[in-house]
Design an enzyme around this catalytic site. Sequence first.
Site, PDB file in Angstrom:
ATOM      1  CE  LYS A  93      22.582  -8.955  -9.740  1.00 21.30           C
ATOM      2  NZ  LYS A  93      22.066 -10.067 -10.581  1.00 21.30           N
ATOM      3  CD  GLU A 115      26.113 -10.263 -17.055  1.00 17.35           C
ATOM      4  OE1 GLU A 115      27.236 -10.742 -17.327  1.00 17.35           O
ATOM      5  OE2 GLU A 115      25.445 -10.622 -16.068  1.00 17.35           O
ATOM      6  CB  SER A 382      17.553  -8.655  -4.185  1.00 17.56           C
ATOM      7  OG  SER A 382      16.829  -7.655  -4.862  1.00 17.56           O
TER       8      SER A 382
END
Lengths: 402, 274
Positions: A93, A115, A382
């Site tokens: 991210k 969010e 990830s």
Amino acid sequence: MSRREILPDRTGHFGPFGGKFVPETVMAALDELERAYAASRRDARFRRELRGLLRQYAGRPTPLYHARRLSKALGSLKVYLKREDLLHTGAHKINNTLGQGLLAVRMGKRRLIAETGAGQHGVATATVAALFGVECEVFMGEEDMRRQALNVVRMRLLGARVTPVSGGTKTLKDATSEAIRNWVTTVRTTHYCIGSVVGPHPYPMLVRDFQAVIGREARAQILAAEGRLPDLLIACVGGGSNAIGLFHPFRHDRRVNMIGVEAGGASLTPGHHASTLVKGRPGILHGAYSLLLQDRFGQVLPTESISAGLDYPGVGPEHAYYQLTKRAQYVTVGDAKALRGAELLARTEGILPALEPAHAIAYLAELAPRLPRGSCVVVGLSGRGDKDVETMSASMSAKHAA
Amino acid sequence: MPHRASPIVHAFERLRRARRTALIPFVMGGDPTLSMTGPLLLALEDAGADLIEVGIPFSDPLADGPIIQGASARALAHGATPARVLAAVASVRHRLRVPVVCLSYWNLLVQFDGRGAQGSLRAFVRAAQESGVSGVIVPDLPVEEHEPLRRAVGDTGFSTVLLAAPTSPPERLRAIARSSQGFIYYVSVTGTTGVRRTLPPGLTHGVRQLRLLTTKPICVGFGISTPAQAAAVARIADGVIVGSALIRAIERSRGRSAILRSAETFLRRLRNAV
């Protein structure tokens, strides 16, 4: 998909998918963002600054690690893990939030909103807000705040305000709706730092571009290690940012197959999974025309998954387009198998993955017997599993009690 | 120009001749129940509505604040669907003299009959007209994406009402003014729907800016709650749209006749001010 096709087109469409379906109030801000992004992309100073932060602050490049024991456990494969879990804040991210944070500063916006589902994007946004000295508010479903309590604390420690969202399903979908509503109200001073390749144009494009560093590195690394391209890429898909980040730079390499793994949740009955590409129909949610889990009237269905980060009824329009054009294939893995995937990787490699990429590991384990001997596979790892330890421990004790 | 007459255009022509500002209440179809929607429309007409906006409830209403979100959730819980909301309007269409315009999020229209976007849009326009609905407002459909709806409407006289916002730059305002049919919905605040204590300071300027670009009627909504606010808006606009405050008035009443009475009382007070 023809070789020269530019994705998305000038109006923000990936074939039939994408577009801008948002209240008029934020349309001007989307245009402003598009212009600022186009200018930044051409600006050597912006690119240098972002590259510097990715190296010095986030920890890029991440290794492409040859997972020998996992490969052996799965038969005669060559499995490589793209270690986004080693990045600062623990997941991919941060690639996106550093990019968007720089853009926001450039546009003179002094406040970031986001969010979050699993909390990873919230943490990555709060981190970047602290780094750049701007205000940060993160919207998070009440149910997710309960499941990912640790990440709530992390965001608050970083100085962000975490606003619980109690509407609807109390998960990522409603957190996203609430973030958009807040943006509609604060658009003049605030940048909405969306966390995945979803939302109205230009978000699916710019988040993909910021995440494409994953695939660009992986492509160069595998060529260096193996002297050839991989046979297969596998990554988990919620909104789909880590998967598109890995896939996109390989999209013209016709021999490289791509598989996106969605969350099968408890079962594939409507409302109990988050397998949008596998089970959804075209529709509009959060500003984009893409695939959507919805009932026959077009009301958005609730979703369910053990991993908060995949628990979302929509998906990025570029994935919908890859599926339509058969450039990538999308499959589904349920909660129980995902947990076993996490355990498999932990036991064979000493790497505890987040429950999101555990879906990809689990699917690879399922697929392995059907792959040709010696197949070379790159798995998008990830994020790391620290945030999921509680969820995993609950399911372990349930198993031992049974 | 539409080949068939648009009831909304006619209504505004009549209002203009009578120098009357349109009062446009909003109710959520199916809230509190589907059987209340028809009677509510009649009560609002009696209380002085010139046009009525009926919402079709959606699971994820992005442009709405908590009050209309709540109304949507209640309506959905009571089984409201797009077709049932249209049927509720149809049940009173022969007694209702004022035009009805629907408000729906885009996905519901695209899925209307499940046969792909274009077929669904045409089916929606046909069903809406057969139910006595004269137009539609789609809060998440900006002007650059509204061509499919326009094509579905064709020359039926059905109106596609577009929204303009305080953040819309002049070139967007121009495109919106050119394409909007029936009237232009000017969003008074940079924000979602909901009750607000005061009107935003830039409102008069915003409406005036839009006025320079069009002769079409301009109706203002979002945040208008009190008779004084409605009166202030009536001085600058052709119509005053009131949603959340009316829903809150209804929410506080229990029982069929009390609900109808409070809706009527609420709107009459606004009518007297406008």
